[in-house]
Each structure stands twice: as structure tokens, then as C-alpha cells.
Design a protein around this motif. Structure first.
Motif, short mmCIF file in Angstrom:
data_model
loop_
_atom_site.label_atom_id
_atom_site.label_comp_id
_atom_site.label_asym_id
_atom_site.label_seq_id
_atom_site.Cartn_x
_atom_site.Cartn_y
_atom_site.Cartn_z
N HIS A 107 0.63 -1.23 0.03
CA HIS A 107 0.03 -0.07 -0.04
C HIS A 107 0.91 1.36 0.02
N PHE A 108 1.88 1.39 0.87
CA PHE A 108 2.74 2.45 0.98
C PHE A 108 3.64 2.63 -0.13
N ALA A 109 3.99 1.35 -0.81
CA ALA A 109 5.02 1.66 -1.75
C ALA A 109 4.19 2.13 -3.06
N LEU A 110 2.97 1.71 -3.13
CA LEU A 110 2.03 2.54 -4.39
C LEU A 110 1.49 4.01 -4.15
N GLU A 111 1.56 4.11 -2.65
CA GLU A 111 1.30 5.69 -2.35
C GLU A 111 2.70 6.41 -2.64
N ALA A 112 3.70 5.87 -2.49
CA ALA A 112 5.03 6.67 -2.73
C ALA A 112 5.09 7.01 -4.27
N ALA A 113 4.50 6.03 -4.88
CA ALA A 113 4.74 6.15 -6.57
C ALA A 113 3.41 7.00 -7.24
N LEU A 114 2.16 6.88 -6.68
CA LEU A 114 1.44 7.72 -6.99
C LEU A 114 0.85 8.88 -6.16
N GLY A 115 1.40 9.09 -5.16
CA GLY A 115 1.07 10.28 -4.13
C GLY A 115 -0.40 9.66 -3.38
N ALA A 116 -0.57 10.19 -2.45
CA ALA A 116 -1.74 9.80 -1.54
C ALA A 116 -2.80 10.05 -2.16
N GLU A 117 -3.08 11.20 -3.07
CA GLU A 117 -4.24 11.41 -3.63
C GLU A 117 -4.66 10.51 -4.72
N GLY A 118 -3.34 10.14 -5.53
CA GLY A 118 -3.60 9.31 -6.59
C GLY A 118 -4.00 7.79 -6.24
N LEU A 119 -3.36 7.58 -5.16
CA LEU A 119 -3.75 6.12 -4.76
C LEU A 119 -5.24 6.18 -4.13
N ASP A 120 -5.63 7.11 -3.43
CA ASP A 120 -6.94 7.37 -3.13
C ASP A 120 -7.71 7.26 -4.35
N ALA A 121 -7.47 8.05 -5.38
CA ALA A 121 -8.55 8.27 -6.73
C ALA A 121 -8.39 6.66 -7.28
N ALA A 122 -7.42 6.10 -7.17
CA ALA A 122 -7.12 4.74 -7.93
C ALA A 122 -7.97 3.80 -7.12
N LEU A 123 -7.91 3.67 -6.04
CA LEU A 123 -8.78 2.61 -5.06
C LEU A 123 -10.13 2.91 -4.63
N ALA A 124 -10.51 4.17 -4.57
CA ALA A 124 -11.81 4.72 -3.84
C ALA A 124 -12.82 3.83 -4.79
N PRO A 125 -12.77 3.82 -5.96
CA PRO A 125 -14.21 3.21 -6.81
C PRO A 125 -14.09 1.55 -6.48
N ALA A 126 -13.18 1.06 -6.44
CA ALA A 126 -13.32 -0.20 -6.13
C ALA A 126 -13.57 -0.62 -4.70
N GLY A 127 -13.04 0.24 -3.86
CA GLY A 127 -13.30 0.02 -2.35
C GLY A 127 -14.78 0.37 -2.37
N ARG A 128 -15.45 1.28 -2.56
CA ARG A 128 -16.77 1.54 -2.57
C ARG A 128 -17.70 0.50 -3.09
N THR A 129 -17.22 -0.01 -4.50
CA THR A 129 -18.17 -1.01 -4.93
C THR A 129 -18.05 -2.55 -4.15
#
Length: 174
Positions: A36-58
Motif C-alpha cells: 500500500h505505502f509503496a503504491l502511495e509513494a509512486a502515485l501520491g496519497a491523492e493518486g492512490l486514493d483516486a485509484a482505489l476509491a471506486p473499487a473500495g466503494r463497489t
């Protein structure tokens, strides 16, 4: 240590784990957090959140729908069951502080978040934001099941990594 209240069924032919008639994967907390934190480092917290949020909600919405069917749960009982299962699966201890499907609101307390470790406790920023879309999806299911479908937003408004003793999430209409 107390025996868990959760039953795990393992298919002897495939090795696949099932809990509540849903397939599961067991991974160590450090493995998940490191990824999780490796992806956050690569995408930034906002980028990771934007990527994961739709799948998490669904995923939360679908889980609540299936559990409603499996156990005959409805309304806030489904939401409470979801909080219980998240807690039993090692994500932390989720407590419903307040929930009102008619208003589309909820406040959730999270103690012992899986993202808060000795290493991350002093991060000085919110680390548990990944849970917010899960809470949104679960409450959207409850609202829809109660005949009041609506789009909600959820956010982490307090995090233990900011120096608090627990995290807090707010769900509200969009």
C-alpha cells in the motif's frame, strides 16, 4: 487468546478460504502495508486514493448486498455486520458512533487501524483514508435497501497517525 467468532472454511481441493460464503485471501499485515505505502509513494496519497476509491466503494456495496442475502440482514444490521467483520479480519476495531440512513450520515470510530504501526504512528498525516470509500459503499447499500438511494461521500477526519488515540470517519450526502 480468545477463539475468533468467525468461521473459516477451506476447500480441500483448491485451498481457497471462505468466510461468510465469500472467498478470502490471508496475507500478513506488513505485506499489505508495504505494498500500500509503496503504491502511495509512486502515485501520491491523492493518486492512490483516486485509484482505489471506486473499487473500495463497489466492493463494500457488493459485500453488504451478498451478506444481506446470506444472513437475511437489512438496514443498519447489515452495516453493523460489516463493521464487525472488518474488525474481526484485522483491519482495526470499527465502532459505529452514529448512523442515520434517512439522513445518509454516519460517524465511525476506528481503533487499532491496521495502517497504524510503530513505524507509521508519527507520520503526522492521515493514513487510513482507504477505509472511507468502504464506509461510503456500505452506507449507500443501506440507504438503497431502506428505499432512500443516494450518493454519499466519506472521509477520514481524524487519524491516529496525526497524534490522536483513534481515527474518525464521517459519511454524509454528496
Amino acid at each position: 487468546m480468545a477463539k475468533p467468532e468467525i468461521e473459516i472454511d477451506v476447500d480441500p481441493a483448491t485451498g481457497q478460504w471462505f468466510v461468510d460464503k465469500m472467498p478470502m485471501i490471508l496475507v500478513p499485515q506488513h505485506f499489505y502495508n508495504n505494498n500500500h505505502f509503496a503504491l502511495e509513494a509512486a502515485l501520491g496519497a491523492e493518486g492512490l486514493d483516486a485509484a482505489l476509491a471506486p473499487a473500495g466503494r463497489t466492493s463494500a456495496y457488493v459485500w453488504c448486498k451478498k451478506q444481506s442475502e446470506v444472513y437475511g440482514l437489512s438496514g443498519l444490521d447489515v452495516f453493523a455486520h460489516y463493521m464487525k467483520r472488518l474488525s474481526q479480519r484485522g483491519w482495526g476495531r470499527f465502532t459505529i458512533v452514529a448512523a442515520d440512513p434517512a439522513a445518509g450520515t454516519a460517524t465511525i470510530r476506528l481503533d487499532h487501524s491496521s495502517f497504524i504501526t510503530d513505524e507509521s504512528r508519527k507520520a503526522g498525516r492521515r493514513l487510513c483514508y482507504m477505509f472511507a470509500p468502504w464506509l461510503k459503499g456500505a452506507m449507500e447499500f443501506v440507504c438503497e435497501q431502506d428505499g432512500m438511494p443516494r450518493t454519499l461521500v466519506a472521509e477520514e477526519v481524524q487519524c491516529a497517525a496525526e497524534g490522536h488515540d483513534h481515527c474518525v470517519f464521517e459519511v454524509r450526502p454528496a
